[in-house]
Design an enzyme around this catalytic site. Structure first.
Site, PDB file in Angstrom:
ATOM      1  N   CYS A   1       0.887  -1.243   0.043  1.00 41.41           N
ATOM      2  CA  CYS A   1       0.055   0.065  -0.062  1.00 41.41           C
ATOM      3  C   CYS A   1       0.744   1.203  -0.016  1.00 41.41           C
ATOM      4  O   CYS A   1       1.307   1.897   1.002  1.00 41.41           O
ATOM      5  CB  CYS A   1      -0.996  -0.019   1.210  1.00 41.41           C
TER       6      CYS A   1
ATOM      7  N   CYS B   1      -0.425   4.064   2.085  1.00 34.39           N
ATOM      8  CA  CYS B   1      -0.361   3.971   3.588  1.00 34.39           C
ATOM      9  C   CYS B   1       1.156   4.141   3.825  1.00 34.39           C
ATOM     10  O   CYS B   1       1.669   4.839   4.950  1.00 34.39           O
ATOM     11  CB  CYS B   1      -0.503   2.598   3.913  1.00 34.39           C
ATOM     12  N   ASP B   2       2.274   3.653   2.939  1.00 29.94           N
ATOM     13  CA  ASP B   2       3.616   3.667   3.521  1.00 29.94           C
ATOM     14  C   ASP B   2       4.605   4.432   2.806  1.00 29.94           C
ATOM     15  O   ASP B   2       5.739   4.733   3.179  1.00 29.94           O
ATOM     16  CB  ASP B   2       3.955   2.167   3.402  1.00 29.94           C
TER      17      ASP B   2
END
Ligand code: FAD
Ligand code: NAP
Length: 322
Positions: free
Chosen positions: A137, A140-141
């Protein structure tokens, strides 16, 4: 304490398919219950800009869009529950679904809208390094790779979008794809090829993810050219795996017919499953289109079909009672 809940329509899943089914079922007066699972809002909650969902002149944020759907579903009368269905029994009516909380949900009719989740390469190093440079992701990261070098594995829309998103953070982005052409939409490909930070490594598979340091974090990927067999090493600080998805059907195995890849089989042109009164909508039954709008479309179909099915059951019962 465990509870037994009784409803007419139980919708399992809180993505575009589940929320749309809920909006239609609630507006039909069916007072649906919706069990949201571990990812309320579904896959769009892990993306940023959505620019192909109709109704918005400019791009909207995925999490915002899903929040609006949840609010709309609630506003028209859906009862939304935070639980995870772990087991289903569709052998008798009312259908019974068991929640991870211990609660049981009994329903006259069920709409499965549990979507799909990211697939992994299956390398031991990939598993070991999740959270230490390996991710599925980018939104997300990606932030953690500011000014660093990253690789993205895959050739579909997700891989290209992840790669483009990562250019906002990373110093360089290398897309590694196992073939000589991408599966992603043309417009995304154009953006990718035009981006100065991106390069594509074609016809190559990742054989291992290397790590260094204490605690160990990603230091590179060992790649093999599938045509020549030639190995090579690519020094990167992060690896984003974007190779597709697996349908979330574990609780329904042996309850409804699934295809070889685990997708729920529906009668073409409908959302009917192999069990009368159980319907399926969205990515859990669709490995071709897999779009928010198609998921929403089939969610709508499932609710309308459920409404008709319940009405037919009611008139059958009334006839039998006469
Ligand atoms: P999902 O969105 O997958 O939602 C599934 C829901 O089911 C979740 O709420 C989950 O918690 C729940 N669930 C799962 N198992 C259980 C269980 N056992 N019990 C209870 N609940 C459960 N499509 C577009 O059209 N435009 C885009 O720009 C776009 N961008 C994308 C970006 C990314 C990174 C990804 C991964 C996908 C993107 N897609 C996009 C595809 C789109 O997100 C999906 O097609 C869509 O979300 C599918 O909706 P769905 O409702 O079928 O399932
Ligand atoms: P996808 O379209 O199935 O693509 C998966 C990619 O990963 C393919 O290129 C595939 O290679 C590759 N791959 C699969 N297994 C692999 C393995 N073991 N090793 C190496 N590579 C592997 O999946 P997706 O990109 O996640 O997209 C899923 C759905 O969501 C699609 O329908 C897509 O259109 C939709 N989506 C839409 C948007 C958007 O509209 N903007 C954004 C994201 C996703 P091959 O090409 O060789 O098969």
């Amino acid at each position: 304490m465990t509870d037994h809940h009784r409803c007419r329509v139980l919708i399992i899943g809180a993505g575009p398919a589940g929320y749309t089914a809920a909006i239609y079922a609630a507006r039909a007066g069916l007072q649906p219950w919706l069990v949201a699972g571990l990812q309320p809002g579904g896959q769009l909650t892990i993306t940023t800009e959505v620019e192909n969902f109709p109704g918005f002149a400019t791009a909207v944020q995925g999490p915002w869009l899903m929040e609006q759907m949840a609010l709309q579903a609630g506003h028209v009368g859906t009862h939304i529950v935070n639980d995870l269905i772990v087991k289903a029994d569709f052998s008798a009516r009312p259908f019974r679904c068991q929640g991870d909380s211990g609660d049981a949900y009994m329903a006259d009719c069920v709409i499965i809208a549990t979507g799909a989740e990211a697939r992994w390469l299956g390398l031991p190093s990939e598993r070991r390094l999740q959270g230490f440079g390996v991710s599925a992701c980018a939104t997300c990261d990606g932030f953690f790779f500011r000014g660093k070098r990253v690789a993205v594995v895959g050739g579909g829309n997700t891989a290209v979008e992840e790669a483009l998103y990562l250019t906002h953070h990373a110093e360089s982005v290398t897309l590694i794809h196992r073939r000589d052409r991408l599966r992603a939409e043309a417009i995304l490909q154009q953006r990718l090829f035009a981006h100065p930070k991106v390069r594509v490594v074609w016809n190559s598979v990742v054989e291992e993810i290397a790590a260094a340091g204490t605690p160990a974090s990603v230091s590179g990927v060992r790649v093999r050219d599938v045509r020549t067999g030639e190995p090579s090493f690519l020094a990167v600080d992060g690896v984003f795996v974007a190779i597709g998805h697996t349908p979330n059907t574990a609780p329904f195995r042996a309850q409804v017919a699934l295809d070889d890849e685990g997708y729920v089989l529906t009668t073409p042109g409908t959302t009917r499953t192999s069990v009368a009164g159980v319907f399926a909508a969205g990515d859990v039954q669709d490995k071709v289109w897999r779009q928010a709008v198609t998921a929403a479309g089939t969610g709508c179909m499932a609710a309308l079909e459920a409404e008709k099915w319940l009405a037919a059951q009611a008139s059958e019962s009334a006839r039998a009672a006469d």
